[in-house]
Design a protein around this motif. Structure first.
Motif, PDB file in Angstrom:
ATOM      1  N   PRO A  27       0.846  -1.204   0.000  1.00 39.43           N
ATOM      2  CA  PRO A  27       0.000   0.000   0.000  1.00 39.43           C
ATOM      3  C   PRO A  27       0.877   1.249   0.000  1.00 39.43           C
ATOM      4  N   GLY A  28       0.512   2.213  -0.825  1.00 38.06           N
ATOM      5  CA  GLY A  28       1.253   3.473  -0.855  1.00 38.06           C
ATOM      6  C   GLY A  28       2.339   3.513  -1.926  1.00 38.06           C
ATOM      7  N   VAL A  29       2.634   2.373  -2.543  1.00 40.89           N
ATOM      8  CA  VAL A  29       3.699   2.341  -3.554  1.00 40.89           C
ATOM      9  C   VAL A  29       3.265   3.079  -4.825  1.00 40.89           C
ATOM     10  N   GLY A  30       1.953   3.203  -4.991  1.00 41.83           N
ATOM     11  CA  GLY A  30       1.447   3.958  -6.144  1.00 41.83           C
ATOM     12  C   GLY A  30       0.713   3.107  -7.160  1.00 41.83           C
ATOM     13  N   LYS A  31       0.135   2.013  -6.720  1.00 41.00           N
ATOM     14  CA  LYS A  31      -0.549   1.114  -7.656  1.00 41.00           C
ATOM     15  C   LYS A  31      -1.672   1.809  -8.414  1.00 41.00           C
ATOM     16  N   SER A  32      -2.561   2.487  -7.684  1.00 39.18           N
ATOM     17  CA  SER A  32      -3.684   3.093  -8.409  1.00 39.18           C
ATOM     18  C   SER A  32      -3.231   4.246  -9.281  1.00 39.18           C
ATOM     19  N   THR A  33      -2.256   5.019  -8.796  1.00 36.30           N
ATOM     20  CA  THR A  33      -1.727   6.111  -9.612  1.00 36.30           C
ATOM     21  C   THR A  33      -1.098   5.538 -10.878  1.00 36.30           C
ATOM     22  N   PHE A  34      -0.378   4.450 -10.704  1.00 39.04           N
ATOM     23  CA  PHE A  34       0.267   3.808 -11.842  1.00 39.04           C
ATOM     24  C   PHE A  34      -0.771   3.251 -12.823  1.00 39.04           C
TER      25      PHE A  34
ATOM     26  N   THR B 121     -12.789   5.693  -7.004  1.00 41.62           N
ATOM     27  CA  THR B 121     -12.488   7.080  -6.663  1.00 41.62           C
ATOM     28  C   THR B 121     -10.978   7.324  -6.703  1.00 41.62           C
ATOM     29  N   ARG B 122     -10.205   6.215  -6.691  1.00 36.95           N
ATOM     30  CA  ARG B 122      -8.764   6.387  -6.746  1.00 36.95           C
ATOM     31  C   ARG B 122      -8.258   6.458  -8.180  1.00 36.95           C
ATOM     32  N   MET B 123      -9.123   6.217  -9.145  1.00 36.81           N
ATOM     33  CA  MET B 123      -8.695   6.294 -10.549  1.00 36.81           C
ATOM     34  C   MET B 123      -9.671   7.189 -11.300  1.00 36.81           C
TER      35      MET B 123
ATOM     36  N   ILE C  96      10.408   0.578 -10.350  1.00 37.68           N
ATOM     37  CA  ILE C  96      10.659   1.428  -9.190  1.00 37.68           C
ATOM     38  C   ILE C  96       9.912   2.729  -9.419  1.00 37.68           C
ATOM     39  N   ASN C  97       8.862   2.897  -8.654  1.00 38.84           N
ATOM     40  CA  ASN C  97       7.978   4.058  -8.842  1.00 38.84           C
ATOM     41  C   ASN C  97       8.471   5.243  -8.004  1.00 38.84           C
ATOM     42  N   LYS C  98       7.901   6.384  -8.244  1.00 42.19           N
ATOM     43  CA  LYS C  98       8.243   7.644  -7.570  1.00 42.19           C
ATOM     44  C   LYS C  98       9.700   8.033  -7.823  1.00 42.19           C
ATOM     45  N   ALA C  99      10.200   7.691  -9.016  1.00 40.36           N
ATOM     46  CA  ALA C  99      11.552   8.099  -9.397  1.00 40.36           C
ATOM     47  C   ALA C  99      11.471   9.547  -9.867  1.00 40.36           C
ATOM     48  N   ASP C 100      11.160  10.427  -8.937  1.00 42.82           N
ATOM     49  CA  ASP C 100      10.996  11.859  -9.243  1.00 42.82           C
ATOM     50  C   ASP C 100      11.312  12.682  -7.997  1.00 42.82           C
ATOM     51  N   SER C 101      11.106  13.956  -8.083  1.00 43.87           N
ATOM     52  CA  SER C 101      11.247  14.896  -6.946  1.00 43.87           C
ATOM     53  C   SER C 101      12.486  14.631  -6.092  1.00 43.87           C
TER      54      SER C 101
ATOM     55  N   ALA D 209      10.003   4.582 -12.956  1.00 43.87           N
ATOM     56  CA  ALA D 209       8.806   5.290 -13.407  1.00 43.87           C
ATOM     57  C   ALA D 209       8.395   6.357 -12.407  1.00 43.87           C
ATOM     58  N   SER D 210       7.693   7.324 -12.909  1.00 38.74           N
ATOM     59  CA  SER D 210       6.974   8.244 -12.042  1.00 38.74           C
ATOM     60  C   SER D 210       5.526   8.222 -12.508  1.00 38.74           C
ATOM     61  N   ALA D 211       4.747   7.436 -11.807  1.00 39.94           N
ATOM     62  CA  ALA D 211       3.347   7.298 -12.205  1.00 39.94           C
ATOM     63  C   ALA D 211       2.644   8.645 -12.118  1.00 39.94           C
ATOM     64  N   LEU D 212       3.012   9.415 -11.095  1.00 41.23           N
ATOM     65  CA  LEU D 212       2.377  10.712 -10.873  1.00 41.23           C
ATOM     66  C   LEU D 212       2.617  11.661 -12.041  1.00 41.23           C
ATOM     67  N   HIS D 213       3.833  11.627 -12.587  1.00 43.57           N
ATOM     68  CA  HIS D 213       4.177  12.523 -13.691  1.00 43.57           C
ATOM     69  C   HIS D 213       4.152  11.818 -15.049  1.00 43.57           C
TER      70      HIS D 213
HETATM   71  P1  GDP Z   1      -1.429   2.426  -3.721  1.00 46.04           P
HETATM   72  O1  GDP Z   1      -1.844   2.319  -2.299  1.00 46.04           O
HETATM   73  O2  GDP Z   1      -0.301   1.504  -4.033  1.00 46.04           O
HETATM   74  O3  GDP Z   1      -2.552   2.280  -4.699  1.00 46.04           O
HETATM   75  O4  GDP Z   1      -0.819   3.892  -3.920  1.00 46.04           O
HETATM   76  P2  GDP Z   1      -1.493   5.232  -4.504  1.00 46.04           P
HETATM   77  O5  GDP Z   1      -1.560   5.176  -5.984  1.00 46.04           O
HETATM   78  O6  GDP Z   1      -2.733   5.504  -3.768  1.00 46.04           O
HETATM   79  O7  GDP Z   1      -0.383   6.293  -4.141  1.00 46.04           O
HETATM   80  C1  GDP Z   1       0.005   6.583  -2.824  1.00 46.04           C
HETATM   81  C2  GDP Z   1       0.543   7.999  -2.762  1.00 46.04           C
HETATM   82  O8  GDP Z   1       1.727   8.085  -3.527  1.00 46.04           O
HETATM   83  C3  GDP Z   1      -0.402   9.023  -3.334  1.00 46.04           C
HETATM   84  O9  GDP Z   1      -0.349  10.181  -2.532  1.00 46.04           O
HETATM   85  C4  GDP Z   1       0.160   9.302  -4.723  1.00 46.04           C
HETATM   86  O10 GDP Z   1      -0.130  10.600  -5.182  1.00 46.04           O
HETATM   87  C5  GDP Z   1       1.640   9.125  -4.490  1.00 46.04           C
HETATM   88  N1  GDP Z   1       2.324   8.700  -5.714  1.00 46.04           N
HETATM   89  C6  GDP Z   1       1.973   7.678  -6.540  1.00 46.04           C
HETATM   90  N2  GDP Z   1       2.826   7.589  -7.570  1.00 46.04           N
HETATM   91  C7  GDP Z   1       3.753   8.560  -7.400  1.00 46.04           C
HETATM   92  C8  GDP Z   1       4.920   8.974  -8.142  1.00 46.04           C
HETATM   93  O11 GDP Z   1       5.279   8.428  -9.191  1.00 46.04           O
HETATM   94  N3  GDP Z   1       5.639   9.999  -7.615  1.00 46.04           N
HETATM   95  C9  GDP Z   1       5.291  10.626  -6.476  1.00 46.04           C
HETATM   96  N4  GDP Z   1       6.061  11.620  -6.054  1.00 46.04           N
HETATM   97  N5  GDP Z   1       4.202  10.273  -5.764  1.00 46.04           N
HETATM   98  C10 GDP Z   1       3.439   9.271  -6.220  1.00 46.04           C
END
Ligand code: GDP
Length: 326
Positions: A64-71, A107-109, A200-205, A239-243
């Motif tokens: 949880p929190g790794v960014g699955k839904s964002t990805f 609601t997460r997508m 490897i997600n969140k490879a940003d900021s 990857a940066s799912a967010l960007h």
């Molecule tokens: P899940 O629990 O694995 O589905 O994770 P979420 O998709 O809900 O993401 C958890 C948090 O990480 C959210 O606040 C997202 O905005 C943030 N997040 C997801 N992907 C990225 C990314 O690539 N970069 C950054 N900086 N944040 C991200």
């Protein structure tokens, strides 16, 4: 005030025409515990089967929190922009009607949910992983019959659900975060072994450097495993799912994998193996249910437990007696 009952033929015709409300209703029948619903669900499934099997099934896991839904949202939007039709399903055995399912939560997508070429369905509820997984597997068939060519199955990286998702997908993707050099800690060996790719997600900021270090570490770890039967060398990508960065490269990679395994015949071999696995799995489940739900067994099991507690029998003898007189 009786509701009009929809015939199986009507369901099948509408599903094959890509009618989403009918697809949803058919999945509801699949998920229902009502024997009448299950019977109709089985009829619909068998009729849809010749029209299924044509998609690529991608499993995605991560804590949880790794960014699955964002990805999945970013990846899914990329796929629909390529003209693909994407269905997102989930396997979350912990979800129940009362708790509300977390995975596949629409609601997460937000963006993907309004995309007419995407279909998102939360995890079926249920206490047993086997039950939840079976329903998801059957839903895959319905989605494929409805014309979805890419099926994404999401699960949380805890417990046994990854194995179940791995057993119903063609390509298995593990999402990870870069940490402070202890990347390999806390992940189960089996999960890395299952992965066809680690992203490897969140490879940003400002996290880019750590992500690159993690990439080297994971690559090293992956090389410790024997070569995969598929002939595929698992890859590590950033990857940066967010960007929306790196998402296109991930699809290109999966495409490359699909070409490889379709050419070699491994694709069909794996799907056949998966069918056999689920056949046996379903029989096991059913035998167990029949046994434990039998009122006579329930009573006698209790008697054997009492005997055990009083030192009058051994677990093995007690089990033998219960099974033989079943
Ligand atoms: P899940 O629990 O694995 O589905 O994770 P979420 O998709 O809900 O993401 C958890 C948090 O990480 C959210 O606040 C997202 O905005 C943030 N997040 C997801 N992907 C990225 C990314 O690539 N970069 C950054 N900086 N944040 C991200």
């Amino acid at each position: 005030n009786r509701r009009k009952i929809t015939s199986t033929e009507e369901f099948v015709t509408q599903i094959l025409a890509g009618n989403i409300p009918f697809l949803s209703r058919a999945i509801t029948l699949v998920e229902s515990t009502n024997p009448k619903h299950q019977e109709q669900a089985n009829e619909i499934l068998e009729a849809c089967l010749p029209h299924a099997n044509k998609s690529v099934r991608i499993g995605i896991t991560g804590v949880p929190g790794v960014g699955k839904s964002t990805f999945i949202e970013s990846f899914g939007k990329h796929l629909t922009s390529l003209g693909k039709k994407v269905a997102v399903l989930a396997v979350d055995p912990s979800s129940s009607v009362h708790k509300g399912s977390i995975l596949g939560d629409k609601t997460r997508m937000e963006e993907l949910v309004t995309d007419e070429n995407a279909f998102i369905r939360p995890s079926p509820s249920g206490t047993s992983l086997g039950g939840v997984a079976q329903k998801t597997r059957e839903s895959i068939i319905l989605c494929e019959a409805a014309g979805f060519d890419t099926i994404i199955i999401e699960t949380v990286g805890v417990g046994q659900s990854e194995t179940a998702v791995h057993s119903m997908t063609d390509f298995f993707l593990l999402l990870k975060l870069a940490g402070a050099g202890d990347e390999l800690q806390g992940i189960k060996r089996g999960i890395i072994e299952m992965a066809d790719a680690i992203v490897i997600n969140k490879a940003d900021s400002g996290n880019e450097k750590n992500a690159k270090i993690a990439k080297v570490e994971f690559n090293r770890a992956l090389h410790l495993y024997p070569p995969k039967e598929s002939g595929w060398q698992p890859k590590v990508l950033l990857a940066s799912a967010l960007h929306h960065q790196g998402v296109d490269a991930i699809y290109t990679m999966i495409d490359e994998y699909m070409n490889l395994v379709k050419k070699s015949g491994y694709f069909q071999q794996k799907r056949n193996e998966q069918n056999n696995y689920w056949l046996l799995e379903t029989i096991n489940q059913q035998l167990k249910n029949n046994f434990y739900n039998n009122p006579k067994i329930k009573e006698r099991l209790q008697q054997e437990v009492t005997k055990l507690e009083n030192g009058k029998t051994t677990p093995f003898t007690a089990a033998k007696r219960l099974l033989e007189n079943n």
